[in-house]
Design a protein around this motif. Structure first.
Motif, PDB file in Angstrom:
ATOM      1  N   ASP A 126       0.821  -1.208   0.000  1.00  0.00           N
ATOM      2  CA  ASP A 126       0.000   0.000   0.000  1.00  0.00           C
ATOM      3  C   ASP A 126       0.859   1.264   0.000  1.00  0.00           C
ATOM      4  O   ASP A 126       0.327   2.376  -0.174  1.00  0.00           O
ATOM      5  N   SER A 127       2.151   1.099   0.209  1.00  0.00           N
ATOM      6  CA  SER A 127       3.049   2.263   0.211  1.00  0.00           C
ATOM      7  C   SER A 127       3.011   2.933  -1.156  1.00  0.00           C
ATOM      8  O   SER A 127       3.308   2.309  -2.180  1.00  0.00           O
ATOM      9  N   ALA A 128       2.623   4.181  -1.176  1.00  0.00           N
ATOM     10  CA  ALA A 128       2.431   4.900  -2.432  1.00  0.00           C
ATOM     11  C   ALA A 128       2.119   6.354  -2.109  1.00  0.00           C
ATOM     12  O   ALA A 128       1.956   6.727  -0.942  1.00  0.00           O
ATOM     13  N   ALA A 129       2.028   7.146  -3.187  1.00  0.00           N
ATOM     14  CA  ALA A 129       1.503   8.513  -3.050  1.00  0.00           C
ATOM     15  C   ALA A 129       0.037   8.483  -3.427  1.00  0.00           C
ATOM     16  O   ALA A 129      -0.330   7.942  -4.479  1.00  0.00           O
ATOM     17  N   TYR A 130      -0.791   9.035  -2.568  1.00  0.00           N
ATOM     18  CA  TYR A 130      -2.231   9.086  -2.811  1.00  0.00           C
ATOM     19  C   TYR A 130      -2.607  10.542  -3.068  1.00  0.00           C
ATOM     20  O   TYR A 130      -2.396  11.413  -2.224  1.00  0.00           O
TER      21      TYR A 130
END
Lengths: 115, 119
Positions: free
Chosen positions: B86-90
């Motif tokens: 889930d590590s990401a830029a949202y």
């Protein structure tokens, strides 16, 4: 076939030159087309939108749309080192309901303008 | 600040915890979109909302993810039991309410994003 395709680059141009960025899309029913600029670690910034065939100019930027060829491009005249960024092509595809509003993005083209 | 606001800008969560991301649209805008950008990947649509209504969640993973846009307050993207993937830029984007004659003209403006890191 990807729905929105861009050359990933990287694309390098000398300062003062014209940078040409290209994008193709798969769905002929697409109506709205956008170019975003994204600096590393930052959010996308809308720089151009185009809806009709032909050219649209805004300062040093010109967007070109050819719906028959399913092709949209962005020209940057008098390129500056500050233009170095990833350029994202975005298309509003019709979607299964015909009224989709979300944007589908290409993978982006990384542009470097060399001083 | 009349732009799209997101908070927090950076969020660190351990595996299994919940992440809650907030987005306030630009003034005068009533449509909110959430996108995710995984490392070295493009922007992917997740969900489109109007006040008190989810319009399109076709890009949202079926499990652990949910979104809302209440009558009062910001839109919230909630990720339960986060995993490293889930590590990401949202990013949140907003667009104005349009009249029927404006159909097709959907400029979206992005907020600064929330960078989620799952350890």
């Amino acid at each position: 076939q990807k729905e929105v395709e861009q050359n990933s680059g990287p694309l390098s141009v000398p300062e003062g030159a014209i940078a040409s960025l290209n994008c193709t899309y798969s769905d002929r029913g697409s109506q709205s087309f956008f170019w975003y600029r994204q600096y590393s670690g930052k959010s996308p910034e809308l720089i151009m939108s185009i809806y009709s065939n032909g050219d649209k100019e805004d300062g040093r930027f010109t967007a070109q749309l050819n719906k028959a060829s399913q092709y949209v491009s962005l020209l940057i005249r008098d390129s500056q080192p500050s233009d170095s960024a990833t350029y994202l092509c975005a298309v509003r595809l019709p979607g299964s309901s015909g009224s989709a509003r979300q944007l589908t993005f290409g993978s982006g083209t990384q542009l470097t303008v060399l001083p | 600040n009349a732009g799209v606001m997101q908070n927090p800008r950076h969020l660190v969560r351990r595996r299994g915890q919940e992440a809650r991301l907030r987005c306030s649209p630009m003034k005068g805008h009533s449509h909110v979109y959430w996108y995710r950008q995984l490392p070295e990947e493009g922007l992917k649509f997740m969900v489109y909302l109007q006040k008190e209504n989810i319009i399109d969640e076709s890009g949202m993973p079926k499990e652990r993810f949910s979104a809302e846009f209440p009558k009062e307050g910001p839109s919230i993207l909630r990720i339960q039991q986060v995993v490293r993937g889930d590590s990401a830029a949202y990013f949140c984007a907003s667009s104005p309410r349009l009249q029927p004659r404006d159909r097709g003209y959907y400029e979206q403006y992005f907020g600064p994003g929330t960078r989620l890191t799952v350890t």
